[in-house]
Design an enzyme around this catalytic site. Sequence first.
Site, PDB file in Angstrom:
ATOM      1  N   LYS A  66       0.825  -1.194   0.000  1.00  9.09           N
ATOM      2  CA  LYS A  66       0.000   0.000   0.000  1.00  9.09           C
ATOM      3  C   LYS A  66       0.869   1.257   0.000  1.00  9.09           C
ATOM      4  O   LYS A  66       2.037   1.208   0.411  1.00  9.09           O
ATOM      5  CB  LYS A  66      -0.881   0.024   1.257  1.00  9.09           C
ATOM      6  CG  LYS A  66      -1.933  -1.074   1.329  1.00  9.09           C
ATOM      7  CD  LYS A  66      -2.692  -0.991   2.640  1.00  9.09           C
ATOM      8  CE  LYS A  66      -3.716  -2.101   2.761  1.00  9.09           C
ATOM      9  NZ  LYS A  66      -4.855  -1.906   1.838  1.00  9.09           N
ATOM     10  N   ARG A  87     -10.328 -11.665   1.674  1.00  8.96           N
ATOM     11  CA  ARG A  87     -11.186 -12.709   1.106  1.00  8.96           C
ATOM     12  C   ARG A  87     -10.491 -14.069   1.115  1.00  8.96           C
ATOM     13  O   ARG A  87     -11.150 -15.107   1.172  1.00  8.96           O
ATOM     14  CB  ARG A  87     -11.613 -12.310  -0.308  1.00  8.96           C
ATOM     15  CG  ARG A  87     -10.493 -12.184  -1.314  1.00  8.96           C
ATOM     16  CD  ARG A  87     -10.883 -11.335  -2.519  1.00  8.96           C
ATOM     17  NE  ARG A  87     -11.038  -9.942  -2.136  1.00  8.96           N
ATOM     18  CZ  ARG A  87     -11.449  -8.991  -2.983  1.00  8.96           C
ATOM     19  NH1 ARG A  87     -11.729  -9.291  -4.249  1.00  8.96           N
ATOM     20  NH2 ARG A  87     -11.566  -7.742  -2.573  1.00  8.96           N
TER      21      ARG A  87
END
Length: 498
Positions: free
Chosen positions: A277, A351
């Site tokens: 990030k 996920r």
Amino acid sequence: MKITARLSFEEASENTHVFGVYQAADDKSAPLCTHEEFEDILERLAKEDVFKGKKGSVYFVRALDDASPNLLFAGLGKAEEVTGETLRVAGANIAKRLEAEKVKAAGLDLDSFCSKSLKVLGLVDVGHALAQGAQFSDYNFDLYKSEKTKRSLGEISFYVSDRKVMAVLEAGLDRADAENDAVRLARDLSNEPASHLYPEELGRRATKLAKEYGVTCKVLDFKELKKEKMGALVGVGQGSTNLPCLIVMEYKPKKPRKIVALVGKAVTFDSGGISIKPGAGMEEMKHDMSGGADVLAAFLLAAKLKCENHLVCIIPAAENMPDGNAIVPSAVLVARSGKTIEVQNTDAEGRLILADALDYAQDFKPDVIVDVATLTGAVVMALSGVAAGIMGNDDGVMDKFKAAARKTEERFVELPIFQEYIDDIKSKIADIKNIGGEKGAGSQKGGAFLKEFIRKGNKWIHVDIAGTAWASAKIAYQPAHGASGHTVRTLTQFAMDF
């Protein structure tokens, strides 16, 4: 801060008194209060355009001598428009103003907050909502500060005129207190820095809490995860020196109606992994375990409230870090279900860990599964920070979740999982890939990915709280910064009602 129920406001001994005030039907008239002795002052304040009883407003009048009490008027808006949320906001504003005025104890005339025009709210509902708002607002995460926050306000007494009502009110205030403990727990866990709260430590805290609440807890360590063939959870966590784990908790009454499984993503820090990030704002990624914090808090609250359902709480915990052992884009993982996953972006890791946790949860044969996760930035773009996104595979279950949300008045918006979203996450080299190829609908494609791990016939809801997990003072009873605890109350209500 304590909130207690007391009888007879006429005998209130506190040096500050709190009253509910309704806005008049027309904007020119004085606001309405059950205490006729305040008509003159309220009329004068309205004429001077200082206070008209509008929703969210408060006005403090300091006494001129020790023989008279200070007065705090809390605006509620027009009676026919008042909801539980109106009262939660009022409770927060009351507590904040009392604290700002250095009040130590206040007496609140609960009858003054009730009006015949209120649609469905009774006096106990009003007291419960006011208490929620006041207590939820009384929060500050100062664990690591040398000088702790010192509060002036120690107690607000809610006065009623009926002894029978007081007994019911006490039960409502007890519930508000338990809800505050749960919301505070969720906030505290999410606000903890990753230096102090990592997967193994989260497992230790869950184990300790399980003993306090009389529920069971086991923690599957890295070796056990491999034994369970949880390749997705192992893959995400293998890049960190703080190895992943799976927290499994159970509450089982003697004759349970149903089995409800709550699954929460707990990435205790998300750097993005190899798909790292940007540096700006990365410190907020300690909040990427908010889903796990919420389901843990809701599970414990439901257990405390003697839920009639068998509850299973499953929290996959991992750190997503970029070291030499981390998974890379193009890696293929084998999930516990046997499905193969092409990893195209290591920053879509939530996920992955949920895929194994959802499969494990289904071994308990639950009647419904609810997973909660800070899953996608896309849901923030779609709904901003004012609502969480929900998706599922059963209309009846979705209706029950929405019914629970109507009771708590937390906001959720249902998003669709169209076949096109499912097609977009098909991989050319594996069964499925962890991001879509086409732009848009990122939140729904995250939901579509998770749906692939729900076995045929099982009912499931996915809650994406990425926009609501940490606050920005948009709601009066939420902190100005840090974790919000949004979704805890709705999860609990759903688990209780299902």
